[in-house]
Design an enzyme around this catalytic site. Structure first.
Site, short mmCIF file in Angstrom:
data_model
loop_
_atom_site.label_atom_id
_atom_site.label_comp_id
_atom_site.label_asym_id
_atom_site.label_seq_id
_atom_site.Cartn_x
_atom_site.Cartn_y
_atom_site.Cartn_z
N ASN A 44 0.84 -1.21 0.00
CA ASN A 44 0.00 0.00 0.00
C ASN A 44 0.87 1.26 0.00
OD1 ASN A 44 -2.40 -1.61 0.35
ND2 ASN A 44 -1.77 -1.88 2.47
N HIS A 130 -14.27 -2.22 5.83
CA HIS A 130 -13.14 -2.97 6.37
C HIS A 130 -13.50 -3.70 7.68
CE1 HIS A 130 -9.06 -3.35 8.23
NE2 HIS A 130 -8.68 -3.48 6.98
N GLU A 177 -16.03 3.76 3.65
CA GLU A 177 -14.67 4.11 3.26
C GLU A 177 -14.77 5.14 2.14
OE1 GLU A 177 -12.36 0.52 2.41
OE2 GLU A 177 -13.28 -0.46 4.12
N SER A 181 -11.03 -0.72 -0.04
CA SER A 181 -9.71 -1.33 0.04
C SER A 181 -9.52 -2.52 -0.88
CB SER A 181 -9.41 -1.74 1.48
OG SER A 181 -10.36 -2.67 1.94
N ASP A 206 -13.69 6.43 6.46
CA ASP A 206 -12.36 5.86 6.60
C ASP A 206 -11.59 6.11 5.31
OD1 ASP A 206 -10.09 4.33 6.90
OD2 ASP A 206 -11.14 2.48 7.48
N HIS A 209 -7.28 4.49 2.28
CA HIS A 209 -6.67 4.41 0.94
C HIS A 209 -6.85 5.69 0.13
CE1 HIS A 209 -5.83 0.14 1.45
NE2 HIS A 209 -6.97 0.11 2.11
N LYS A 240 -0.28 3.50 5.23
CA LYS A 240 -0.36 3.24 3.78
C LYS A 240 0.42 4.29 3.01
CE LYS A 240 -3.81 0.02 4.69
NZ LYS A 240 -5.11 -0.22 5.28
C1 LIG Z 1 -5.61 -0.94 6.38
C2 LIG Z 1 -6.94 -0.45 6.75
C3 LIG Z 1 -7.25 -0.14 8.07
C4 LIG Z 1 -6.32 -0.45 9.21
O1 LIG Z 1 -5.25 0.43 9.26
P1 LIG Z 1 -3.89 -0.08 9.94
O2 LIG Z 1 -3.16 1.18 10.23
O3 LIG Z 1 -3.20 -0.95 8.95
O4 LIG Z 1 -4.27 -0.81 11.18
C5 LIG Z 1 -8.47 0.42 8.33
N1 LIG Z 1 -9.37 0.64 7.36
C6 LIG Z 1 -9.11 0.33 6.08
C7 LIG Z 1 -10.13 0.60 5.03
C8 LIG Z 1 -7.90 -0.24 5.73
O5 LIG Z 1 -7.66 -0.58 4.47
#
Ligand SMILES: *Cc1c(COP(=O)(O)O)cnc(C)c1O
Length: 392
Positions: A44, A130, A177, A181, A206, A209, A240
């Site tokens: 990522n 997620h 999101e 993801s 969220d 990404h 990421k």
């Molecule tokens: C990777 C991810 C997370 C978690 O984040 P980390 O910092 O890796 O724990 C949360 N939400 C989504 C959509 C993700 O892709």
């Protein structure tokens, strides 16, 4: 004791038989940019920042200044000036009063949603949210409602139903999101914001990404659509595009105070190393700078080159799903690409729905145009595998 172990062995056997076996592969180099060996389209590391020399220097500088361990939770004595500086910078980038960092994105969700909602409340989630958002919603004890992926009419009918049955007092949190993801598509954020206002709901987006990848300063899809002021909770991760580790929420001052006082994954966990926060300040500076803009533009060029003619619609995110269907076909495709020198992971249930196993290609600004075109060419094997599985 014996029978408990036997049950574990049976469960493992079942996982194997379903083609869902997973194991760890240690790597000696991380991120998207390698000088030799197989090319990774698995990370990522969208902007290549996981190996950026300025951030590495900032990490070293932070270690010199603060040592490695924070030695305490944030509320006891683990809050360094580096943590508060990072949180101020995040709030500025996100256009909010304040921000709060957690040790991971996962911990951010697990702390935040249960801090805001209880058993009389409602959480309404996009079906492809997620795992951390789903688990956090369950932990909150609020009533869980799920709408089909990006389905605005279904979202609206759920909101309507809750309001007509439970009145205006129920707290409703919509969760989505911005960039999904595993599918790499975008949420219709403007329309969701309108719905949340019409039904007096709260919204958590969220941007795991989207952060670093979209928006004029890389703050995410909300910045690109000028919606930052209308989203109650902007969640993100530094693991990421920012190339480090740690999650965050950007929100109004009362929400942040509530999280500091209630979010259990924040309160009962040792503060992340201050050096990490110090390095993250540097990563944020790069993301918002002309260099960040240049990397985002380069990333968009790679996305265009890889997806044009391959996907039916123009694609904006660096996550490109190539659906194979069965677990076996996805694994076989991943192995064939590995033989050709490309690391592209097969993604299976429960990360994606059953029968939608896929290759997940993650593009990065630091991939060369040549590498991207070579992968595109190599992906022709997917058609061969699909034809072998579904002969006409
Ligand atoms: C990777 C991810 C997370 C978690 O984040 P980390 O910092 O890796 O724990 C949360 N939400 C989504 C959509 C993700 O892709």
């Amino acid at each position: 004791m014996l029978s408990a172990m036997k049950r574990i062995e049976e469960e493992l056997e079942q996982i194997r038989q379903q083609g869902l076996w997973r194991q760890l592969t240690p790597h000696s180099r991380m991120g998207a940019c390698h000088e030799s060996g197989p090319i990774s389209f698995a990370s990522n590391d969208y902007l290549g920042l996981s190996q950026h020399p300025a951030i590495t220097s900032a990490f070293h500088e932070g270690l010199e200044q603060y040592g490695h361990g924070s030695a305490s939770s944030r509320l006891i004595c683990g809050t360094s000036v580096a943590h508060t500086e990072l949180e101020n910078r995040l709030a500025a980038l996100k256009g909010t009063d304040r921000a709060l960092t957690f040790s991971s994105g996962f911990a951010t969700a697990m702390g935040t949603i249960p801090a805001l909602l209880g058993k009389d409340d409602f959480v309404v989630l996009d079906k492809l949210s997620h795992a951390c958002l789903i688990d956090a919603a369950k932990l909150s004890t609020a009533t869980l409602r799920v709408f089909p992926h990006n389905h605005l009419a279904k979202l609206e009918s759920i909101l309507q139903q809750i309001r007509s049955r439970h009145g205006s007092a129920a707290r409703i949190l919509i969760v989505t999101e911005s960039v999904f993801s595993m599918d790499g598509d975008l949420a219709p954020l403007r329309e969701i914001v309108e719905l949340k206002q019409r039904y007096d709901a709260w919204l958590l987006v969220d941007e795991a990404h989207g952060f670093g990848v979209l928006g004029p300063h890389g703050a995410g899809l909300a910045e690109e659509l000028a919606l930052q002021g209308r989203i109650d909770l902007q969640m993100g991760t530094l693991s990421k595009a920012a190339g480090l580790a740690g999650g965050f929420i950007a929100a109004s001052s009362p929400v942040i105070d509530l999280l500091i006082n209630r979010a259990r994954s924040f309160i009962f966990s040792t503060a992340p190393p201050p050096a990490l926060a110090h390095a993250a300040v540097c990563a944020l500076e790069i993301i918002a700078s002309p260099e960040g803009q240049f990397l985002r533009q380069q990333l968009q060029e790679r996305i265009h080159d890889f997806t044009i003619g391959l996907l039916p619609d123009p694609h904006r995110s660096p996550i490109v799903p190539l659906i194979l269907g069965s677990n076996e076909a996805a694994l076989r495709a991943s192995q064939r690409l590995a033989q050709k020198g490309f690391v592209v992971p097969a993604i299976r249930y429960p990360t994606v729905p059953r029968n939608l196993a896929r290759l997940r290609v993650s593009l990065s600004a630091v991939h060369t145009p040549h590498a991207v075109m070579a992968l595109r060419e190599a992906c022709r094997i997917i058609d061969q595998i699909n034809q072998a599985d579904h002969p006409h």
